[in-house]
Write an enzyme that holds these catalytic residues in place. Structure first.
Site, PDB file in Angstrom:
ATOM      1  N   ARG A 174       0.753  -1.248   0.005  1.00 56.32           N
ATOM      2  CA  ARG A 174      -0.178  -0.341  -0.066  1.00 56.32           C
ATOM      3  C   ARG A 174       0.651   1.270  -0.255  1.00 56.32           C
ATOM      4  NH1 ARG A 174      -2.371   0.862   6.340  1.00 56.32           N
ATOM      5  NH2 ARG A 174       0.209   0.670   7.158  1.00 56.32           N
ATOM      6  N   GLN A 217       2.962   1.606  13.327  1.00 53.14           N
ATOM      7  CA  GLN A 217       2.975   1.498  14.729  1.00 53.14           C
ATOM      8  C   GLN A 217       4.770   0.829  14.710  1.00 53.14           C
ATOM      9  OE1 GLN A 217      -0.118   0.406  13.872  1.00 53.14           O
ATOM     10  NE2 GLN A 217      -1.060   1.035  15.715  1.00 53.14           N
ATOM     11  N   HIS A 245      -4.131   8.531   4.736  1.00 55.21           N
ATOM     12  CA  HIS A 245      -4.410   7.487   3.746  1.00 55.21           C
ATOM     13  C   HIS A 245      -4.670   8.113   2.326  1.00 55.21           C
ATOM     14  CE1 HIS A 245      -5.282   5.165   6.559  1.00 55.21           C
ATOM     15  NE2 HIS A 245      -6.088   6.376   7.361  1.00 55.21           N
TER      16      HIS A 245
END
Length: 281
Positions: A174, A217, A245
């Protein structure tokens, strides 16, 4: 009815200053914004309307300009200490807090070399410093804010728990984009804060680019580790990474496939990940 004034402070915000150092053959530019906050014996101004102890905030603004004339403003940590100590020396002040944000300018490349007096600003990125001074106490936090980065691969998010409201699909490849904010403290006063800032910035960028991220994270831990490894003076680093995003567009209604090529950027809502890491912890 008994009412107590528990805490108060006042100051001047967003004092803009550009300083040009006109050295022969090459100019140097610093573009900063200063916030000043004072705490002290100012209760009477609130409860009685008595202003005899209140230094005007317009005076604070003028002080920034005057001290910038007589002192270097780079590194901003040192200039922040100059301001904090000046205001702490005023009657009735018990603590002075100075926050400085520096807009990052670089030289324009002209004819294959950096121009001597023309500059280009790096988007919204800012160098920041926060100074708090009281009697026998000086605390300095340095950092970088609004460092916008993006990579088109090398990021995944999978293996997360799902419940009846989960619609997010697992992603093995992604886009990862974030607006980094990093703040760090040193165990003792840093004698070379600009070198530390440059090393921390380079560590953040290189680690973001090279790490195979399994989550934001995962990335934030790698970034903090890299800063501590690259900057021996840094004792503690805190990071904040909002996930900016880029969502894959469904092109199937148009009879088209989308092989991880067409995305729509979405600013809100976004994930927000925080972490603080300390050396030896």
């Amino acid at each position: 009815m008994s009412i107590s004034l528990v805490r108060n402070s006042y100051g001047k915000s967003r004092v803009r200053l550009v300083k040009v150092r006109r050295a022969e053959g090459q100019h140097e530019l610093t573009d900063i914004e200063v916030d000043i906050e004072l705490e002290g014996d100012f209760d009477d101004a609130y409860t009685l309307g008595d202003n005899c102890k209140v230094l005007p905030t317009d005076t604070m603004k003028n002080t920034v300009y005057a001290l910038a004339k007589s002192h270097p403003v780079e590194p901003i940590e040192d200039f922040g200490v100059v301001l904090a100590e000046h205001f702490l020396g005023k009657a009735h002040t018990r603590r002075a807090r100075i926050t400085i944000a520096e807009k990052v300018w670089s030289r324009i490349d002209a004819g294959g070399s950096p121009h001597r007096h023309a500059f280009l600003r790096a988007a919204g990125e800012r160098r920041i410093a926060e100074i708090s001074a009281a009697a026998g106490e000086l605390a300095i936090v340095s950092g970088i804010a609004d460092l916008l980065v993006l990579k088109t691969t090398g990021s995944a998010f999978s293996g997360f728990p799902c419940d009846e409201y989960t619609t997010l699909k697992e992603a093995s490849d992604r886009i990862l984009s974030t607006l980094m904010v990093a703040r760090w403290r040193t165990a003792t006063r840093d004698e070379a804060p600009t070198r530390t800032w440059e090393s921390a910035r380079r560590a953040l960028l290189e680690t973001f680019a090279d790490q195979h991220s399994l989550s934001v994270q995962h990335t934030i831990h790698a970034l903090g580790t890299a800063v501590l490894a690259a900057c021996p003076a840094v004792d503690e680093v805190s990071l904040s990474l909002p996930n900016k995003h880029c969502l894959l567009v469904d092109l199937s209604p148009f009879g088209l496939s989308n092989d991880n090529e067409i995305f729509v950027p979405v600013d809100e809502p976004h994930g927000l990940i925080h972490a603080t890491m300390k050396r030896g912890g």
